[in-house]
Design a protein around this motif. Structure first.
Motif, PDB file in Angstrom:
ATOM      1  N   GLY A  34       0.756  -1.380   0.104  1.00 15.28           N
ATOM      2  CA  GLY A  34      -0.028   0.082   0.023  1.00 15.28           C
ATOM      3  C   GLY A  34       0.921   1.168   0.186  1.00 15.28           C
ATOM      4  O   GLY A  34       0.325   2.268  -0.013  1.00 15.28           O
ATOM      5  N   GLY A  35       1.989   1.102   0.207  1.00 19.04           N
ATOM      6  CA  GLY A  35       2.988   2.342   0.291  1.00 19.04           C
ATOM      7  C   GLY A  35       2.947   3.148  -1.136  1.00 19.04           C
ATOM      8  O   GLY A  35       2.839   4.371  -0.945  1.00 19.04           O
ATOM      9  N   ALA A  36       2.881   2.270  -2.156  1.00 16.52           N
ATOM     10  CA  ALA A  36       3.006   3.585  -3.415  1.00 16.52           C
ATOM     11  C   ALA A  36       1.472   4.036  -3.646  1.00 16.52           C
ATOM     12  O   ALA A  36       1.394   5.106  -4.173  1.00 16.52           O
ATOM     13  CB  ALA A  36       3.012   2.557  -4.550  1.00 16.52           C
ATOM     14  N   LEU A  37       0.107   3.318  -3.257  1.00 10.10           N
ATOM     15  CA  LEU A  37      -0.879   4.008  -3.255  1.00 10.10           C
ATOM     16  C   LEU A  37      -1.084   5.155  -2.539  1.00 10.10           C
ATOM     17  O   LEU A  37      -1.546   6.288  -2.689  1.00 10.10           O
ATOM     18  CB  LEU A  37      -2.210   2.899  -3.061  1.00 10.10           C
ATOM     19  CG  LEU A  37      -2.412   2.279  -4.351  1.00 10.10           C
ATOM     20  CD1 LEU A  37      -3.328   1.239  -3.886  1.00 10.10           C
ATOM     21  CD2 LEU A  37      -2.979   3.137  -5.257  1.00 10.10           C
ATOM     22  N   ALA A  38      -0.412   5.073  -1.122  1.00 10.97           N
ATOM     23  CA  ALA A  38      -0.538   6.004  -0.260  1.00 10.97           C
ATOM     24  C   ALA A  38       0.256   7.297  -0.633  1.00 10.97           C
ATOM     25  O   ALA A  38      -0.096   8.399  -0.607  1.00 10.97           O
ATOM     26  CB  ALA A  38       0.069   5.490   0.992  1.00 10.97           C
ATOM     27  N   LEU A  39       1.394   7.053  -1.404  1.00 12.59           N
ATOM     28  CA  LEU A  39       2.372   7.967  -1.644  1.00 12.59           C
ATOM     29  C   LEU A  39       1.621   8.406  -2.788  1.00 12.59           C
ATOM     30  O   LEU A  39       1.612  10.204  -3.083  1.00 12.59           O
ATOM     31  CB  LEU A  39       3.549   7.455  -2.203  1.00 12.59           C
ATOM     32  CG  LEU A  39       4.709   8.365  -2.743  1.00 12.59           C
ATOM     33  CD1 LEU A  39       4.995   9.203  -1.252  1.00 12.59           C
ATOM     34  CD2 LEU A  39       5.951   7.490  -2.967  1.00 12.59           C
ATOM     35  N   TYR A  61      -5.904  20.733   5.931  1.00 13.63           N
ATOM     36  CA  TYR A  61      -6.292  19.990   4.670  1.00 13.63           C
ATOM     37  C   TYR A  61      -6.227  18.383   4.691  1.00 13.63           C
ATOM     38  O   TYR A  61      -7.023  17.913   4.088  1.00 13.63           O
ATOM     39  CB  TYR A  61      -5.861  20.859   3.554  1.00 13.63           C
ATOM     40  CG  TYR A  61      -6.427  20.467   2.137  1.00 13.63           C
ATOM     41  CD1 TYR A  61      -7.571  21.035   1.656  1.00 13.63           C
ATOM     42  CD2 TYR A  61      -5.956  19.376   1.399  1.00 13.63           C
ATOM     43  CE1 TYR A  61      -8.413  20.583   0.622  1.00 13.63           C
ATOM     44  CE2 TYR A  61      -6.406  18.841   0.145  1.00 13.63           C
ATOM     45  CZ  TYR A  61      -7.819  19.658  -0.272  1.00 13.63           C
ATOM     46  OH  TYR A  61      -8.295  19.185  -1.301  1.00 13.63           O
ATOM     47  N   CYS A  62      -4.906  18.037   4.857  1.00 13.85           N
ATOM     48  CA  CYS A  62      -4.673  16.706   4.595  1.00 13.85           C
ATOM     49  C   CYS A  62      -5.592  15.711   5.550  1.00 13.85           C
ATOM     50  O   CYS A  62      -6.188  14.769   5.225  1.00 13.85           O
ATOM     51  CB  CYS A  62      -3.050  16.519   4.874  1.00 13.85           C
ATOM     52  SG  CYS A  62      -1.918  17.013   3.933  1.00 13.85           S
ATOM     53  N   LYS A  63      -5.652  16.281   6.782  1.00 11.75           N
ATOM     54  CA  LYS A  63      -6.642  15.612   7.568  1.00 11.75           C
ATOM     55  C   LYS A  63      -8.142  15.615   7.394  1.00 11.75           C
ATOM     56  O   LYS A  63      -8.508  14.449   7.308  1.00 11.75           O
ATOM     57  CB  LYS A  63      -6.494  16.238   8.986  1.00 11.75           C
ATOM     58  CG  LYS A  63      -5.237  15.979   9.852  1.00 11.75           C
ATOM     59  CD  LYS A  63      -5.105  16.457  11.122  1.00 11.75           C
ATOM     60  CE  LYS A  63      -3.607  16.456  11.653  1.00 11.75           C
ATOM     61  NZ  LYS A  63      -3.539  16.921  13.099  1.00 11.75           N
ATOM     62  N   ARG A  64      -8.570  16.613   6.781  1.00 17.06           N
ATOM     63  CA  ARG A  64      -9.501  16.483   6.001  1.00 17.06           C
ATOM     64  C   ARG A  64      -9.971  15.634   4.979  1.00 17.06           C
ATOM     65  O   ARG A  64     -10.827  14.982   4.818  1.00 17.06           O
ATOM     66  CB  ARG A  64     -10.384  18.110   5.874  1.00 17.06           C
ATOM     67  CG  ARG A  64     -10.624  18.923   7.127  1.00 17.06           C
ATOM     68  CD  ARG A  64     -10.862  20.339   6.798  1.00 17.06           C
ATOM     69  NE  ARG A  64     -11.920  20.478   6.128  1.00 17.06           N
ATOM     70  CZ  ARG A  64     -12.612  21.585   5.597  1.00 17.06           C
ATOM     71  NH1 ARG A  64     -12.052  22.932   6.018  1.00 17.06           N
ATOM     72  NH2 ARG A  64     -13.595  21.698   4.696  1.00 17.06           N
ATOM     73  N   TRP A  65      -8.869  15.862   4.201  1.00 18.30           N
ATOM     74  CA  TRP A  65      -8.953  15.087   2.899  1.00 18.30           C
ATOM     75  C   TRP A  65      -8.892  13.467   3.137  1.00 18.30           C
ATOM     76  O   TRP A  65     -10.040  12.935   2.509  1.00 18.30           O
ATOM     77  CB  TRP A  65      -7.887  15.192   2.289  1.00 18.30           C
ATOM     78  CG  TRP A  65      -7.575  14.891   0.821  1.00 18.30           C
ATOM     79  CD1 TRP A  65      -7.694  15.486  -0.449  1.00 18.30           C
ATOM     80  CD2 TRP A  65      -7.112  13.517   0.415  1.00 18.30           C
ATOM     81  NE1 TRP A  65      -7.585  14.651  -1.530  1.00 18.30           N
ATOM     82  CE2 TRP A  65      -7.189  13.410  -1.117  1.00 18.30           C
ATOM     83  CE3 TRP A  65      -6.627  12.429   1.070  1.00 18.30           C
ATOM     84  CZ2 TRP A  65      -6.907  12.421  -1.971  1.00 18.30           C
ATOM     85  CZ3 TRP A  65      -6.263  11.291   0.141  1.00 18.30           C
ATOM     86  CH2 TRP A  65      -6.199  11.306  -1.092  1.00 18.30           C
ATOM     87  N   VAL A  66      -8.254  13.059   4.096  1.00 14.05           N
ATOM     88  CA  VAL A  66      -8.320  11.600   4.606  1.00 14.05           C
ATOM     89  C   VAL A  66      -9.498  11.308   5.276  1.00 14.05           C
ATOM     90  O   VAL A  66     -10.214  10.117   5.027  1.00 14.05           O
ATOM     91  CB  VAL A  66      -6.994  11.295   5.475  1.00 14.05           C
ATOM     92  CG1 VAL A  66      -6.969   9.736   5.956  1.00 14.05           C
ATOM     93  CG2 VAL A  66      -6.013  11.237   4.766  1.00 14.05           C
ATOM     94  N   SER A  67      -9.880  12.162   6.188  1.00 13.44           N
ATOM     95  CA  SER A  67     -11.373  11.779   7.143  1.00 13.44           C
ATOM     96  C   SER A  67     -12.451  11.939   6.040  1.00 13.44           C
ATOM     97  O   SER A  67     -13.491  11.118   6.250  1.00 13.44           O
ATOM     98  CB  SER A  67     -11.499  12.985   7.980  1.00 13.44           C
ATOM     99  OG  SER A  67     -10.504  13.166   9.044  1.00 13.44           O
ATOM    100  N   LYS A  74      -8.225   0.855   1.193  1.00 14.70           N
ATOM    101  CA  LYS A  74      -8.182   0.526   2.568  1.00 14.70           C
ATOM    102  C   LYS A  74      -6.920   0.727   3.275  1.00 14.70           C
ATOM    103  O   LYS A  74      -6.499   1.320   4.172  1.00 14.70           O
ATOM    104  CB  LYS A  74      -8.806  -0.515   2.956  1.00 14.70           C
ATOM    105  CG  LYS A  74     -10.335  -0.406   2.861  1.00 14.70           C
ATOM    106  CD  LYS A  74     -11.056  -1.975   3.285  1.00 14.70           C
ATOM    107  CE  LYS A  74     -12.500  -1.826   3.068  1.00 14.70           C
ATOM    108  NZ  LYS A  74     -13.198  -3.054   3.380  1.00 14.70           N
ATOM    109  N   THR A  75      -5.806   0.073   2.440  1.00 16.05           N
ATOM    110  CA  THR A  75      -4.400   0.087   2.892  1.00 16.05           C
ATOM    111  C   THR A  75      -3.700   1.517   3.038  1.00 16.05           C
ATOM    112  O   THR A  75      -3.227   1.929   3.721  1.00 16.05           O
ATOM    113  CB  THR A  75      -3.560  -0.745   2.098  1.00 16.05           C
ATOM    114  OG1 THR A  75      -4.348  -2.022   2.167  1.00 16.05           O
ATOM    115  CG2 THR A  75      -2.247  -1.035   2.837  1.00 16.05           C
ATOM    116  N   ALA A  76      -4.053   2.177   1.978  1.00 14.62           N
ATOM    117  CA  ALA A  76      -3.538   3.495   1.772  1.00 14.62           C
ATOM    118  C   ALA A  76      -4.224   4.527   2.743  1.00 14.62           C
ATOM    119  O   ALA A  76      -3.394   5.053   3.357  1.00 14.62           O
ATOM    120  CB  ALA A  76      -3.706   4.252   0.420  1.00 14.62           C
ATOM    121  N   ASP A  77      -5.647   4.363   3.095  1.00 14.19           N
ATOM    122  CA  ASP A  77      -6.311   5.145   4.036  1.00 14.19           C
ATOM    123  C   ASP A  77      -5.679   4.807   5.254  1.00 14.19           C
ATOM    124  O   ASP A  77      -5.396   5.832   6.178  1.00 14.19           O
ATOM    125  CB  ASP A  77      -7.894   4.710   3.979  1.00 14.19           C
ATOM    126  CG  ASP A  77      -8.519   5.624   4.883  1.00 14.19           C
ATOM    127  OD1 ASP A  77      -8.845   6.683   4.651  1.00 14.19           O
ATOM    128  OD2 ASP A  77      -8.838   4.853   6.111  1.00 14.19           O
TER     129      ASP A  77
END
Length: 99
Positions: A34-39, A61-67, A74-77
């Motif tokens: 999942g590292g490549a997807l998360a990146l 913004y990042c926290k809202r984007w993920v939330s 699911k792994t990237a999340d």
């Protein structure tokens, strides 16, 4: 008639945000699952933050984007929530309006 368009707010990352991105990128690149997807999601976050007209700090913004569930898997999340310190938080619930 004028051809003037409103300028987007000028955004720039603070020094600690730049360091965070460098460390996060290195860490996510090391993740085998999942590292490549998360990146890729992290890159999407940076581009989306720059594109938005909302004046909001990058970390918020990042926290809202993920939330809001914008991660591609699911792994990237899970990796992004861990990275941003959101792994203890439940996803936001939608508010039902009374009919």
């Amino acid at each position: 008639m004028s051809n003037v368009t409103a300028a987007l707010p000028r955004k720039s990352l603070m020094e600690h945000e730049l360091k965070f991105l460098k460390l996060a990128g290195d860490g996510l690149a090391q993740e085998k699952i999942g590292g490549a997807l998360a990146l890729a999601c992290l890159l999407d976050m940076v581009a989306s933050w720059h594109a938005t007209r909302i004046n909001i700090e990058f970390g918020d913004y990042c926290k809202r984007w993920v939330s809001e569930g914008n991660a591609k898997s699911k792994t990237a999340d899970r990796l992004l929530r861990n990275l941003l310190g959101l792994d203890d938080h439940l996803p936001p619930r939608r508010i039902r309006r009374a009919a």
